[in-house]
Design a protein around this motif. Structure first.
Motif, short mmCIF file in Angstrom:
data_model
loop_
_atom_site.label_atom_id
_atom_site.label_comp_id
_atom_site.label_asym_id
_atom_site.label_seq_id
_atom_site.Cartn_x
_atom_site.Cartn_y
_atom_site.Cartn_z
N PRO A 51 29.20 -82.17 20.49
CA PRO A 51 27.84 -81.71 20.23
C PRO A 51 27.47 -81.84 18.75
O PRO A 51 28.31 -81.60 17.89
CB PRO A 51 27.89 -80.23 20.64
N ASP A 52 26.25 -82.29 18.53
CA ASP A 52 25.68 -82.43 17.19
C ASP A 52 26.06 -83.72 16.46
O ASP A 52 25.60 -83.94 15.34
CB ASP A 52 26.02 -81.23 16.27
N ALA A 53 26.86 -84.55 17.09
CA ALA A 53 27.21 -85.81 16.42
C ALA A 53 26.02 -86.76 16.41
O ALA A 53 25.94 -87.68 15.58
CB ALA A 53 28.40 -86.47 17.10
N GLU A 110 16.90 -80.17 21.92
CA GLU A 110 16.61 -78.87 21.35
C GLU A 110 16.57 -77.79 22.41
O GLU A 110 17.08 -76.70 22.23
CB GLU A 110 15.29 -78.92 20.59
N SER A 151 22.79 -94.85 11.10
CA SER A 151 22.12 -93.56 10.99
C SER A 151 21.08 -93.52 12.08
O SER A 151 19.99 -94.09 11.94
CB SER A 151 21.48 -93.44 9.60
P1 G4P Z 1 23.84 -84.21 20.01
O1 G4P Z 1 22.94 -84.68 21.10
O2 G4P Z 1 25.07 -85.05 19.87
O3 G4P Z 1 24.16 -82.78 20.06
O4 G4P Z 1 23.11 -84.42 18.62
P2 G4P Z 1 21.59 -84.58 18.25
O5 G4P Z 1 21.13 -85.95 18.51
O6 G4P Z 1 20.80 -83.46 18.84
O7 G4P Z 1 21.71 -84.44 16.69
C1 G4P Z 1 22.25 -83.29 16.08
C2 G4P Z 1 21.64 -83.13 14.70
O8 G4P Z 1 22.02 -84.24 13.90
C3 G4P Z 1 20.12 -83.11 14.71
O9 G4P Z 1 19.73 -82.27 13.66
C4 G4P Z 1 19.77 -84.53 14.39
O10 G4P Z 1 18.50 -84.68 13.82
C5 G4P Z 1 20.86 -84.87 13.39
N1 G4P Z 1 21.11 -86.32 13.29
C6 G4P Z 1 21.25 -87.23 14.27
N2 G4P Z 1 21.46 -88.44 13.75
C7 G4P Z 1 21.44 -88.31 12.42
C8 G4P Z 1 21.57 -89.21 11.31
O11 G4P Z 1 21.76 -90.40 11.46
N3 G4P Z 1 21.50 -88.67 10.08
C9 G4P Z 1 21.28 -87.35 9.86
N4 G4P Z 1 21.21 -86.93 8.62
N5 G4P Z 1 21.13 -86.47 10.86
C10 G4P Z 1 21.21 -86.95 12.11
P3 G4P Z 1 19.12 -80.85 13.88
O12 G4P Z 1 18.93 -80.22 12.57
O13 G4P Z 1 19.93 -80.10 14.90
O14 G4P Z 1 17.78 -81.19 14.56
P4 G4P Z 1 16.46 -81.73 13.84
O15 G4P Z 1 15.76 -80.50 13.43
O16 G4P Z 1 16.87 -82.60 12.72
O17 G4P Z 1 15.75 -82.48 14.92
#
Ligand code: G4P
Length: 531
Positions: free
Chosen positions: A20-22, A49, A257
Protein backbone atom coordinates in the motif's frame (compact mmCIF):
# COMPACT_ATOMS: atom_id res chain seq x y z
CA UNK A 1 -1.90 -17.11 -38.50
CA UNK A 2 -5.40 -18.09 -37.49
CA UNK A 3 -7.98 -15.61 -36.28
CA UNK A 4 -7.73 -16.92 -32.72
CA UNK A 5 -3.94 -16.96 -32.49
CA UNK A 6 -3.87 -13.44 -33.84
CA UNK A 7 -6.10 -12.28 -30.98
CA UNK A 8 -4.06 -14.21 -28.44
CA UNK A 9 -0.77 -12.76 -29.58
CA UNK A 10 -2.09 -9.27 -28.86
CA UNK A 11 -3.24 -10.02 -25.34
CA UNK A 12 -1.37 -9.12 -22.18
CA UNK A 13 -3.14 -10.12 -18.99
CA UNK A 14 -1.34 -8.82 -15.94
CA UNK A 15 -1.67 -7.55 -12.38
CA UNK A 16 0.18 -4.98 -10.33
CA UNK A 17 1.67 -6.11 -7.06
CA UNK A 18 2.67 -3.51 -4.51
CA UNK A 19 2.68 -2.58 -0.87
CA UNK A 20 0.00 0.00 0.00
CA UNK A 21 1.06 3.54 -0.89
CA UNK A 22 3.76 2.52 -3.35
CA UNK A 23 1.62 4.01 -6.12
CA UNK A 24 -0.42 1.13 -7.55
CA UNK A 25 -3.59 3.19 -7.91
CA UNK A 26 -1.74 6.09 -9.47
CA UNK A 27 0.08 3.85 -11.90
CA UNK A 28 -3.14 2.04 -12.81
CA UNK A 29 -4.73 5.33 -13.62
CA UNK A 30 -1.79 6.40 -15.75
CA UNK A 31 -1.75 3.14 -17.65
CA UNK A 32 -5.43 3.66 -18.43
CA UNK A 33 -4.69 7.21 -19.43
CA UNK A 34 -1.99 6.14 -21.87
CA UNK A 35 -4.25 3.36 -23.07
CA UNK A 36 -6.95 5.91 -23.80
CA UNK A 37 -9.39 4.08 -21.51
CA UNK A 38 -9.88 7.17 -19.40
CA UNK A 39 -9.61 10.77 -20.48
CA UNK A 40 -9.26 12.52 -17.22
CA UNK A 41 -6.87 11.68 -14.47
CA UNK A 42 -8.71 11.20 -11.21
CA UNK A 43 -11.16 8.38 -11.80
CA UNK A 44 -9.14 5.63 -10.23
CA UNK A 45 -7.52 7.90 -7.70
CA UNK A 46 -10.83 8.68 -6.08
CA UNK A 47 -11.16 4.99 -5.35
CA UNK A 48 -7.72 4.85 -3.82
CA UNK A 49 -8.71 7.58 -1.44
CA UNK A 50 -12.07 6.08 -0.66
CA UNK A 51 -10.25 2.93 0.33
CA UNK A 52 -8.28 4.77 2.92
CA UNK A 53 -11.37 6.31 4.45
CA UNK A 54 -12.10 5.16 7.98
CA UNK A 55 -13.65 1.77 8.38
CA UNK A 56 -17.38 1.47 8.91
CA UNK A 57 -20.21 -0.61 7.53
CA UNK A 58 -20.91 1.87 4.80
CA UNK A 59 -17.34 1.62 3.76
CA UNK A 60 -17.44 -2.14 3.63
CA UNK A 61 -20.43 -1.87 1.32
CA UNK A 62 -18.82 0.76 -0.78
CA UNK A 63 -15.58 -1.06 -0.95
CA UNK A 64 -17.16 -4.17 -2.29
CA UNK A 65 -18.89 -2.12 -4.94
CA UNK A 66 -15.61 -0.49 -5.80
CA UNK A 67 -13.62 -3.65 -6.09
CA UNK A 68 -16.16 -5.01 -8.55
CA UNK A 69 -16.03 -2.01 -10.83
CA UNK A 70 -12.27 -1.96 -10.90
CA UNK A 71 -11.66 -5.70 -10.80
CA UNK A 72 -10.57 -5.90 -14.39
CA UNK A 73 -9.59 -3.01 -16.60
CA UNK A 74 -9.14 -3.50 -20.30
CA UNK A 75 -7.46 -1.10 -22.67
CA UNK A 76 -5.60 -1.09 -25.96
CA UNK A 77 -2.17 0.33 -26.63
CA UNK A 78 0.24 -0.08 -29.55
CA UNK A 79 -1.74 -2.93 -31.03
CA UNK A 80 -1.93 -4.87 -27.78
CA UNK A 81 -5.06 -5.60 -25.78
CA UNK A 82 -4.25 -5.26 -22.09
CA UNK A 83 -6.25 -6.78 -19.27
CA UNK A 84 -5.17 -5.36 -15.94
CA UNK A 85 -6.53 -7.35 -13.00
CA UNK A 86 -6.84 -5.54 -9.70
CA UNK A 87 -5.17 -7.03 -6.66
CA UNK A 88 -6.95 -5.41 -3.70
CA UNK A 89 -4.24 -4.30 -1.37
CA UNK A 90 -5.38 -2.05 1.44
CA UNK A 91 -7.77 -3.23 4.10
CA UNK A 92 -9.47 -5.38 1.51
CA UNK A 93 -6.41 -7.57 1.13
CA UNK A 94 -7.77 -11.11 0.93
CA UNK A 95 -7.29 -14.51 -0.56
CA UNK A 96 -8.76 -13.01 -3.73
CA UNK A 97 -5.69 -10.83 -3.93
CA UNK A 98 -3.53 -13.93 -4.04
CA UNK A 99 -5.82 -15.88 -6.33
CA UNK A 100 -6.00 -13.10 -8.88
CA UNK A 101 -2.34 -13.84 -9.47
CA UNK A 102 -3.29 -17.33 -10.68
CA UNK A 103 -5.28 -15.75 -13.50
CA UNK A 104 -2.57 -13.50 -14.96
CA UNK A 105 0.29 -14.18 -17.34
CA UNK A 106 2.63 -11.60 -15.87
CA UNK A 107 2.89 -8.97 -13.15
CA UNK A 108 4.27 -5.50 -12.60
CA UNK A 109 5.88 -5.00 -9.19
CA UNK A 110 5.72 -1.39 -8.03
CA UNK A 111 8.27 -0.27 -5.47
CA UNK A 112 8.49 3.05 -3.68
CA UNK A 113 12.04 4.26 -4.30
CA UNK A 114 12.34 5.49 -0.72
CA UNK A 115 11.10 2.25 0.82
CA UNK A 116 12.31 -0.66 -1.28
CA UNK A 117 10.75 -4.08 -0.83
CA UNK A 118 7.98 -4.01 1.74
CA UNK A 119 5.97 -6.74 3.43
CA UNK A 120 3.00 -7.01 1.10
CA UNK A 121 5.15 -6.84 -2.01
CA UNK A 122 7.11 -9.76 -0.70
CA UNK A 123 4.01 -11.82 0.08
CA UNK A 124 2.53 -11.18 -3.35
CA UNK A 125 5.84 -11.89 -4.99
CA UNK A 126 5.93 -15.29 -3.28
CA UNK A 127 2.57 -16.12 -4.77
CA UNK A 128 3.88 -15.13 -8.20
CA UNK A 129 6.86 -17.35 -7.63
CA UNK A 130 4.66 -20.38 -7.02
CA UNK A 131 3.92 -20.31 -10.74
CA UNK A 132 7.03 -18.46 -11.91
CA UNK A 133 4.97 -15.52 -13.12
CA UNK A 134 7.26 -13.16 -15.08
CA UNK A 135 7.70 -9.84 -13.32
CA UNK A 136 8.55 -6.39 -14.57
CA UNK A 137 9.62 -3.98 -11.83
CA UNK A 138 8.64 -0.32 -11.73
CA UNK A 139 10.52 1.78 -9.21
CA UNK A 140 8.28 4.73 -8.48
CA UNK A 141 8.50 8.21 -7.00
CA UNK A 142 11.85 9.20 -8.50
CA UNK A 143 10.67 12.79 -8.17
CA UNK A 144 11.29 12.38 -4.44
CA UNK A 145 14.53 11.70 -2.69
CA UNK A 146 14.82 7.98 -2.35
CA UNK A 147 17.43 5.30 -2.10
CA UNK A 148 20.23 4.85 -4.59
CA UNK A 149 19.03 2.88 -7.64
CA UNK A 150 21.89 0.39 -7.32
CA UNK A 151 21.04 -0.18 -3.70
CA UNK A 152 17.41 -0.90 -4.65
CA UNK A 153 18.41 -3.34 -7.37
CA UNK A 154 20.65 -5.09 -4.91
CA UNK A 155 17.83 -5.34 -2.39
CA UNK A 156 15.43 -6.88 -4.92
CA UNK A 157 18.04 -9.39 -5.91
CA UNK A 158 18.93 -10.29 -2.35
CA UNK A 159 15.55 -10.37 -0.67
CA UNK A 160 13.58 -11.95 -3.49
CA UNK A 161 16.35 -14.05 -5.00
CA UNK A 162 15.42 -12.58 -8.37
CA UNK A 163 17.89 -11.43 -10.99
CA UNK A 164 17.34 -7.86 -12.13
CA UNK A 165 18.43 -5.87 -15.13
CA UNK A 166 17.70 -2.18 -15.71
CA UNK A 167 15.53 -1.36 -18.72
CA UNK A 168 15.77 2.37 -18.05
CA UNK A 169 18.14 4.31 -15.85
CA UNK A 170 17.24 7.41 -13.82
CA UNK A 171 19.18 10.62 -14.12
CA UNK A 172 19.21 12.22 -10.69
CA UNK A 173 16.41 12.01 -8.18
CA UNK A 174 14.17 14.19 -6.09
CA UNK A 175 14.39 17.82 -7.09
CA UNK A 176 17.29 16.97 -9.38
CA UNK A 177 15.43 14.25 -11.23
CA UNK A 178 15.85 15.01 -14.93
CA UNK A 179 14.44 11.91 -16.54
CA UNK A 180 15.50 8.48 -17.68
CA UNK A 181 17.68 6.95 -20.32
CA UNK A 182 15.94 4.04 -21.99
CA UNK A 183 18.65 1.41 -22.17
CA UNK A 184 16.66 -0.91 -24.40
CA UNK A 185 15.89 1.56 -27.17
CA UNK A 186 18.59 4.20 -26.52
CA UNK A 187 16.22 7.07 -25.97
CA UNK A 188 16.53 9.94 -23.58
CA UNK A 189 13.23 10.91 -22.00
CA UNK A 190 13.36 14.10 -20.00
CA UNK A 191 10.80 15.11 -17.46
CA UNK A 192 9.13 18.36 -18.19
CA UNK A 193 8.68 20.23 -14.98
CA UNK A 194 5.26 21.68 -14.42
CA UNK A 195 3.66 19.57 -17.13
CA UNK A 196 1.78 17.43 -14.63
CA UNK A 197 -1.37 16.68 -16.59
CA UNK A 198 0.34 16.24 -19.96
CA UNK A 199 1.74 13.03 -21.35
CA UNK A 200 5.53 13.25 -21.65
CA UNK A 201 7.15 13.36 -25.05
CA UNK A 202 8.48 10.17 -26.55
CA UNK A 203 12.09 11.07 -26.07
CA UNK A 204 15.00 11.52 -28.39
CA UNK A 205 16.78 8.69 -30.16
CA UNK A 206 20.54 8.25 -29.76
CA UNK A 207 23.00 5.69 -31.02
CA UNK A 208 24.16 4.87 -27.51
CA UNK A 209 25.50 6.44 -24.34
CA UNK A 210 28.64 7.49 -26.23
CA UNK A 211 26.60 9.42 -28.80
CA UNK A 212 28.19 12.92 -28.66
CA UNK A 213 24.75 14.47 -29.06
CA UNK A 214 23.68 12.94 -25.77
CA UNK A 215 26.35 14.81 -23.83
CA UNK A 216 24.90 18.04 -25.20
CA UNK A 217 21.45 17.31 -23.91
CA UNK A 218 22.41 16.92 -20.27
CA UNK A 219 24.35 18.99 -17.75
CA UNK A 220 27.89 17.59 -17.77
CA UNK A 221 27.79 16.20 -14.21
CA UNK A 222 24.49 14.42 -14.95
CA UNK A 223 25.85 12.97 -18.17
CA UNK A 224 29.02 11.75 -16.50
CA UNK A 225 27.10 10.14 -13.65
CA UNK A 226 24.74 8.46 -16.11
CA UNK A 227 27.61 6.92 -18.06
CA UNK A 228 29.36 5.87 -14.89
CA UNK A 229 26.22 4.36 -13.31
CA UNK A 230 25.27 2.46 -16.42
CA UNK A 231 28.74 1.10 -16.82
CA UNK A 232 28.69 -0.11 -13.25
CA UNK A 233 25.21 -1.57 -13.38
CA UNK A 234 25.96 -3.34 -16.64
CA UNK A 235 28.92 -4.91 -14.98
CA UNK A 236 26.81 -6.07 -12.05
CA UNK A 237 23.55 -7.15 -13.68
CA UNK A 238 23.02 -9.73 -16.40
CA UNK A 239 21.78 -8.40 -19.75
CA UNK A 240 18.08 -8.71 -20.53
CA UNK A 241 17.24 -12.24 -21.54
CA UNK A 242 13.70 -12.95 -22.66
CA UNK A 243 13.70 -16.62 -21.69
CA UNK A 244 15.00 -15.88 -18.25
CA UNK A 245 12.32 -13.17 -17.77
CA UNK A 246 9.58 -15.45 -19.09
CA UNK A 247 10.71 -18.20 -16.72
CA UNK A 248 10.30 -15.78 -13.80
CA UNK A 249 14.02 -15.62 -13.02
CA UNK A 250 14.93 -12.15 -14.28
CA UNK A 251 13.06 -8.89 -13.82
CA UNK A 252 13.64 -5.89 -16.09
CA UNK A 253 13.48 -2.72 -14.04
CA UNK A 254 11.93 0.58 -15.10
CA UNK A 255 12.20 3.82 -13.15
CA UNK A 256 9.67 6.61 -13.10
CA UNK A 257 7.22 8.82 -11.34
CA UNK A 258 3.68 7.66 -11.86
CA UNK A 259 2.12 10.81 -10.49
CA UNK A 260 4.00 12.80 -13.15
CA UNK A 261 3.08 10.29 -15.90
CA UNK A 262 6.78 9.70 -16.12
CA UNK A 263 8.18 6.34 -17.18
CA UNK A 264 4.70 4.99 -17.84
CA UNK A 265 5.02 4.86 -21.61
CA UNK A 266 8.31 2.97 -21.39
CA UNK A 267 6.71 0.56 -18.95
CA UNK A 268 3.74 -0.02 -21.25
CA UNK A 269 6.02 -0.55 -24.21
CA UNK A 270 8.00 -2.94 -22.07
CA UNK A 271 4.90 -4.97 -21.21
CA UNK A 272 3.83 -4.97 -24.87
CA UNK A 273 7.23 -6.14 -26.07
CA UNK A 274 8.38 -8.47 -23.34
CA UNK A 275 5.41 -9.79 -21.40
CA UNK A 276 3.99 -13.11 -22.52
CA UNK A 277 0.68 -13.54 -24.27
CA UNK A 278 -1.84 -15.98 -22.71
CA UNK A 279 -0.14 -19.10 -21.53
CA UNK A 280 -0.72 -22.81 -21.82
CA UNK A 281 -2.84 -24.00 -18.88
CA UNK A 282 -2.39 -27.22 -16.99
CA UNK A 283 -5.27 -29.48 -16.15
CA UNK A 284 -5.48 -32.84 -14.45
CA UNK A 285 -5.70 -34.54 -17.83
CA UNK A 286 -3.82 -32.50 -20.43
CA UNK A 287 -2.41 -29.11 -21.36
CA UNK A 288 -4.85 -26.60 -22.81
CA UNK A 289 -3.41 -24.40 -25.54
CA UNK A 290 -4.77 -20.86 -25.80
CA UNK A 291 -5.47 -21.15 -29.53
CA UNK A 292 -7.59 -24.27 -29.35
CA UNK A 293 -11.00 -23.87 -31.01
CA UNK A 294 -13.11 -24.87 -28.06
CA UNK A 295 -13.73 -22.55 -25.17
CA UNK A 296 -12.40 -23.40 -21.72
CA UNK A 297 -12.04 -21.25 -18.63
CA UNK A 298 -11.82 -21.35 -14.86
CA UNK A 299 -13.28 -19.39 -11.98
CA UNK A 300 -10.63 -17.58 -9.95
CA UNK A 301 -12.71 -15.16 -7.94
CA UNK A 302 -16.26 -14.77 -6.78
CA UNK A 303 -17.75 -11.45 -5.94
CA UNK A 304 -20.84 -11.84 -3.85
CA UNK A 305 -23.60 -9.76 -2.53
CA UNK A 306 -23.40 -6.72 -4.69
CA UNK A 307 -27.06 -6.41 -3.97
CA UNK A 308 -27.64 -8.26 -0.69
CA UNK A 309 -31.34 -8.71 -1.46
CA UNK A 310 -30.71 -10.67 -4.61
CA UNK A 311 -27.93 -12.93 -3.46
CA UNK A 312 -26.36 -12.54 -6.83
CA UNK A 313 -22.79 -13.46 -7.41
CA UNK A 314 -20.38 -12.75 -10.16
CA UNK A 315 -17.89 -15.44 -10.95
CA UNK A 316 -14.77 -14.11 -12.61
CA UNK A 317 -13.73 -16.54 -15.28
CA UNK A 318 -10.39 -16.51 -17.00
CA UNK A 319 -10.81 -17.71 -20.56
CA UNK A 320 -8.05 -20.22 -21.32
CA UNK A 321 -8.86 -21.15 -24.92
CA UNK A 322 -11.29 -20.75 -27.78
CA UNK A 323 -13.51 -17.99 -29.06
CA UNK A 324 -16.10 -17.18 -26.44
CA UNK A 325 -19.33 -15.63 -27.64
CA UNK A 326 -22.16 -14.18 -25.65
CA UNK A 327 -25.16 -16.52 -25.46
CA UNK A 328 -23.14 -19.71 -25.87
CA UNK A 329 -23.79 -22.70 -23.67
CA UNK A 330 -20.94 -23.96 -21.53
CA UNK A 331 -20.69 -27.06 -19.40
CA UNK A 332 -20.10 -26.51 -15.72
CA UNK A 333 -17.77 -29.48 -15.33
CA UNK A 334 -18.17 -30.05 -11.59
CA UNK A 335 -21.95 -30.49 -11.81
CA UNK A 336 -22.22 -31.51 -15.45
CA UNK A 337 -24.91 -28.84 -15.94
CA UNK A 338 -25.18 -26.56 -18.95
CA UNK A 339 -24.96 -22.83 -18.30
CA UNK A 340 -26.09 -20.36 -20.90
CA UNK A 341 -23.93 -17.26 -20.95
CA UNK A 342 -26.81 -14.82 -21.28
CA UNK A 343 -25.24 -11.83 -19.68
CA UNK A 344 -21.50 -12.19 -19.31
CA UNK A 345 -19.81 -8.94 -18.37
CA UNK A 346 -16.57 -7.48 -19.45
CA UNK A 347 -15.09 -5.02 -17.04
CA UNK A 348 -13.91 -1.76 -18.44
CA UNK A 349 -12.34 1.11 -16.61
CA UNK A 350 -15.47 3.13 -16.08
CA UNK A 351 -18.26 0.84 -16.96
CA UNK A 352 -19.29 -2.70 -17.30
CA UNK A 353 -20.25 -3.70 -20.79
CA UNK A 354 -21.87 -6.81 -22.05
CA UNK A 355 -19.15 -9.03 -23.40
CA UNK A 356 -19.89 -10.03 -26.96
CA UNK A 357 -16.80 -12.14 -27.38
CA UNK A 358 -13.63 -13.03 -25.56
CA UNK A 359 -10.41 -14.96 -26.09
CA UNK A 360 -7.75 -16.63 -23.97
CA UNK A 361 -6.43 -14.16 -21.42
CA UNK A 362 -9.71 -12.26 -21.20
CA UNK A 363 -11.81 -12.20 -18.07
CA UNK A 364 -15.56 -12.43 -18.16
CA UNK A 365 -17.93 -11.99 -15.25
CA UNK A 366 -20.64 -14.64 -15.10
CA UNK A 367 -23.65 -13.78 -12.93
CA UNK A 368 -24.98 -16.77 -10.99
CA UNK A 369 -26.75 -17.68 -7.79
CA UNK A 370 -23.97 -19.51 -6.07
CA UNK A 371 -23.49 -22.51 -8.38
CA UNK A 372 -20.03 -21.44 -9.46
CA UNK A 373 -17.12 -21.92 -7.08
CA UNK A 374 -13.44 -21.12 -7.10
CA UNK A 375 -11.46 -23.31 -9.53
CA UNK A 376 -14.58 -24.57 -11.33
CA UNK A 377 -14.03 -25.24 -15.01
CA UNK A 378 -16.34 -24.19 -17.84
CA UNK A 379 -15.90 -25.98 -21.16
CA UNK A 380 -17.76 -26.86 -24.33
CA UNK A 381 -18.35 -30.33 -22.96
CA UNK A 382 -14.91 -31.69 -22.13
CA UNK A 383 -14.42 -32.90 -18.59
CA UNK A 384 -11.26 -31.29 -17.27
CA UNK A 385 -10.06 -29.59 -14.12
CA UNK A 386 -7.53 -26.79 -14.18
CA UNK A 387 -4.68 -27.00 -11.70
CA UNK A 388 -2.74 -24.15 -10.14
CA UNK A 389 -5.68 -22.33 -8.53
CA UNK A 390 -4.97 -23.17 -4.91
CA UNK A 391 -6.37 -22.12 -1.58
CA UNK A 392 -3.89 -20.20 0.51
CA UNK A 393 -3.22 -20.81 4.18
CA UNK A 394 -4.90 -18.07 6.19
CA UNK A 395 -2.77 -15.71 8.20
CA UNK A 396 -5.45 -14.73 10.68
CA UNK A 397 -7.63 -17.16 12.56
CA UNK A 398 -10.67 -16.40 14.67
CA UNK A 399 -13.38 -18.38 16.38
CA UNK A 400 -16.90 -17.92 15.05
CA UNK A 401 -19.99 -18.40 17.19
CA UNK A 402 -23.59 -17.34 16.72
CA UNK A 403 -24.97 -14.67 19.03
CA UNK A 404 -27.95 -16.94 19.49
CA UNK A 405 -26.63 -20.38 20.44
CA UNK A 406 -29.68 -22.00 18.88
CA UNK A 407 -28.51 -20.88 15.46
CA UNK A 408 -25.26 -22.83 15.51
CA UNK A 409 -26.41 -25.09 12.68
CA UNK A 410 -27.36 -22.13 10.52
CA UNK A 411 -23.98 -20.62 11.14
CA UNK A 412 -22.33 -23.87 10.12
CA UNK A 413 -24.24 -23.82 6.86
CA UNK A 414 -23.42 -20.19 6.17
CA UNK A 415 -19.74 -20.78 6.86
CA UNK A 416 -19.52 -23.81 4.66
CA UNK A 417 -21.16 -21.92 1.77
CA UNK A 418 -18.76 -19.04 2.22
CA UNK A 419 -15.87 -21.49 2.26
CA UNK A 420 -17.08 -23.08 -0.96
CA UNK A 421 -17.25 -19.69 -2.55
CA UNK A 422 -13.68 -19.03 -1.48
CA UNK A 423 -14.56 -16.09 0.76
CA UNK A 424 -12.80 -17.64 3.77
CA UNK A 425 -11.26 -20.81 5.05
CA UNK A 426 -13.43 -22.62 7.54
CA UNK A 427 -12.01 -25.27 9.85
CA UNK A 428 -13.78 -27.61 12.23
CA UNK A 429 -11.42 -28.55 15.06
CA UNK A 430 -11.40 -32.24 15.93
CA UNK A 431 -11.96 -31.30 19.56
CA UNK A 432 -14.55 -28.71 20.60
CA UNK A 433 -17.66 -27.25 19.02
CA UNK A 434 -16.39 -23.98 17.61
CA UNK A 435 -15.66 -23.10 14.05
CA UNK A 436 -12.33 -21.56 13.22
CA UNK A 437 -12.41 -19.09 10.36
CA UNK A 438 -9.23 -18.09 8.59
CA UNK A 439 -8.58 -15.11 6.34
CA UNK A 440 -5.55 -13.28 5.01
CA UNK A 441 -6.74 -9.68 5.53
CA UNK A 442 -8.20 -8.27 8.77
CA UNK A 443 -11.12 -6.47 7.17
CA UNK A 444 -12.43 -9.78 5.91
CA UNK A 445 -13.84 -10.64 9.32
CA UNK A 446 -16.02 -7.51 9.17
CA UNK A 447 -17.12 -8.36 5.65
CA UNK A 448 -17.92 -11.94 6.64
CA UNK A 449 -19.86 -10.94 9.74
CA UNK A 450 -21.82 -8.49 7.64
CA UNK A 451 -22.58 -11.07 4.99
CA UNK A 452 -23.55 -13.80 7.44
CA UNK A 453 -25.94 -11.40 9.12
CA UNK A 454 -27.54 -10.00 5.97
CA UNK A 455 -27.50 -13.04 3.71
CA UNK A 456 -28.05 -15.83 6.21
CA UNK A 457 -29.74 -13.93 9.01
CA UNK A 458 -27.30 -15.18 11.64
CA UNK A 459 -25.71 -12.52 13.81
CA UNK A 460 -22.22 -13.86 14.43
CA UNK A 461 -19.40 -13.03 16.79
CA UNK A 462 -15.78 -13.45 15.79
CA UNK A 463 -13.38 -13.89 18.68
CA UNK A 464 -9.61 -13.76 18.62
CA UNK A 465 -7.74 -17.01 19.14
CA UNK A 466 -4.19 -17.71 20.09
CA UNK A 467 -3.70 -19.57 16.81
CA UNK A 468 -0.86 -18.48 14.61
CA UNK A 469 -1.39 -20.18 11.27
CA UNK A 470 -2.86 -23.19 9.52
CA UNK A 471 -1.13 -25.77 7.33
CA UNK A 472 -2.66 -28.55 5.29
CA UNK A 473 -0.90 -31.79 6.17
CA UNK A 474 -0.18 -34.81 4.05
CA UNK A 475 2.21 -37.75 3.96
CA UNK A 476 3.05 -40.32 1.35
CA UNK A 477 2.45 -43.11 3.80
CA UNK A 478 -1.09 -42.94 5.27
CA UNK A 479 0.18 -44.58 8.46
CA UNK A 480 2.61 -41.73 9.03
CA UNK A 481 -0.19 -39.22 8.64
CA UNK A 482 -2.42 -41.16 10.96
CA UNK A 483 0.27 -41.31 13.64
CA UNK A 484 0.73 -37.55 13.37
CA UNK A 485 -2.99 -36.86 13.45
CA UNK A 486 -3.57 -39.15 16.43
CA UNK A 487 -0.77 -37.58 18.43
CA UNK A 488 -1.92 -34.02 17.65
CA UNK A 489 -5.70 -34.19 17.96
CA UNK A 490 -5.76 -30.96 19.94
CA UNK A 491 -4.23 -29.04 17.04
CA UNK A 492 -6.04 -30.80 14.22
CA UNK A 493 -9.04 -29.59 12.29
CA UNK A 494 -10.78 -30.45 9.04
CA UNK A 495 -11.32 -27.95 6.26
CA UNK A 496 -14.63 -27.79 4.43
CA UNK A 497 -13.59 -30.61 2.10
CA UNK A 498 -12.68 -32.77 5.11
CA UNK A 499 -8.94 -32.47 4.54
CA UNK A 500 -6.76 -32.40 7.67
CA UNK A 501 -5.29 -29.12 8.78
CA UNK A 502 -2.74 -28.44 11.48
CA UNK A 503 -3.50 -25.31 13.54
CA UNK A 504 -0.24 -24.04 14.96
CA UNK A 505 -0.19 -21.94 18.13
CA UNK A 506 3.03 -20.19 17.15
CA UNK A 507 5.99 -20.46 14.82
CA UNK A 508 7.80 -22.70 17.26
CA UNK A 509 4.85 -25.11 17.46
CA UNK A 510 4.88 -25.41 13.67
CA UNK A 511 8.65 -25.87 13.45
CA UNK A 512 8.58 -28.41 16.21
CA UNK A 513 5.84 -30.46 14.53
CA UNK A 514 7.78 -30.39 11.26
CA UNK A 515 10.93 -31.53 13.05
CA UNK A 516 9.18 -34.29 14.96
CA UNK A 517 7.41 -35.59 11.86
CA UNK A 518 9.86 -35.16 8.98
CA UNK A 519 7.76 -37.37 6.73
CA UNK A 520 4.69 -35.19 7.12
CA UNK A 521 4.43 -32.26 4.71
CA UNK A 522 2.97 -28.96 5.88
CA UNK A 523 1.45 -27.06 2.98
CA UNK A 524 0.81 -23.33 2.67
CA UNK A 525 -1.48 -23.92 -0.30
CA UNK A 526 -4.00 -26.54 -1.27
CA UNK A 527 -4.94 -27.42 -4.80
CA UNK A 528 -8.62 -27.70 -5.58
CA UNK A 529 -9.55 -31.09 -6.89
CA UNK A 530 -12.48 -29.79 -8.89
CA UNK A 531 -14.81 -32.20 -7.13
P1 G4P B 1 -1.41 2.64 -3.65
O1 G4P B 1 -2.56 2.46 -4.58
O2 G4P B 1 -0.25 1.76 -3.98
O3 G4P B 1 -1.76 2.58 -2.22
O4 G4P B 1 -0.80 4.10 -3.86
P2 G4P B 1 -1.43 5.40 -4.47
O5 G4P B 1 -1.40 5.37 -5.94
O6 G4P B 1 -2.73 5.71 -3.80
O7 G4P B 1 -0.30 6.42 -4.03
C1 G4P B 1 0.04 6.62 -2.68
C2 G4P B 1 0.57 8.03 -2.51
O8 G4P B 1 1.77 8.16 -3.26
C3 G4P B 1 -0.37 9.10 -3.01
O9 G4P B 1 -0.18 10.22 -2.20
C4 G4P B 1 0.15 9.38 -4.39
O10 G4P B 1 -0.18 10.65 -4.87
C5 G4P B 1 1.63 9.25 -4.16
N1 G4P B 1 2.38 8.94 -5.39
C6 G4P B 1 2.11 8.04 -6.36
N2 G4P B 1 3.04 8.09 -7.31
C7 G4P B 1 3.91 9.04 -6.97
C8 G4P B 1 5.10 9.59 -7.57
O11 G4P B 1 5.53 9.19 -8.63
N3 G4P B 1 5.72 10.56 -6.88
C9 G4P B 1 5.27 11.05 -5.70
N4 G4P B 1 5.94 12.02 -5.13
N5 G4P B 1 4.16 10.59 -5.11
C10 G4P B 1 3.50 9.60 -5.74
P3 G4P B 1 -1.22 10.69 -1.13
O12 G4P B 1 -0.64 11.82 -0.39
O13 G4P B 1 -1.71 9.52 -0.34
O14 G4P B 1 -2.40 11.13 -2.02
P4 G4P B 1 -2.51 12.49 -2.85
O15 G4P B 1 -3.09 13.43 -1.89
O16 G4P B 1 -1.16 12.85 -3.33
O17 G4P B 1 -3.44 12.14 -3.97
Amino acid sequence: MSFISDKIDQRRTFAIIAHPDAGKTTLTEKLLLFGGAIQLAGAVKARGEARRAHSDWMKVERERGISVASSVMSFDYTGCAFNLLDTPGHEDFSEDTYRTLTAVDSAVMVIDSAKGIEEQTRKLFEVCRLRDVPIITFINKLDRDGREPLDLLDEIEQTLALDVTPATWPIGMGRDFLGCYDLLSDRLVLMEKGAKGALPKEGEQFTGLDDPKLADRLPSHAYEKLVEDVEMVRGLCPPFDRDSYRAGHLSPVFFGSAVNNFGVRELLNGIAEMAPSPRVQNTTTREVLPDEDKVTGFVFKIQANMDPKHRDRIAFVRICSGHFKKGMKLTHVRTGKQLTMHAPTLFLAQDRELAEEAFAGDIIGVPNHGQLRIADALTEGESLFFTGIPSFAPEMLQKARPKDPLRAKHLGRALSQLAEEGAAQVFKPRIGADWIVGVVGPLQFDVLADRIRTEYDVPVIFEPTTLYTARWVSAEDPRVLKAFVDANQGALADDHDGDPVFLARNAWHLDRAAEDYPKVSFHKTKEHTGL
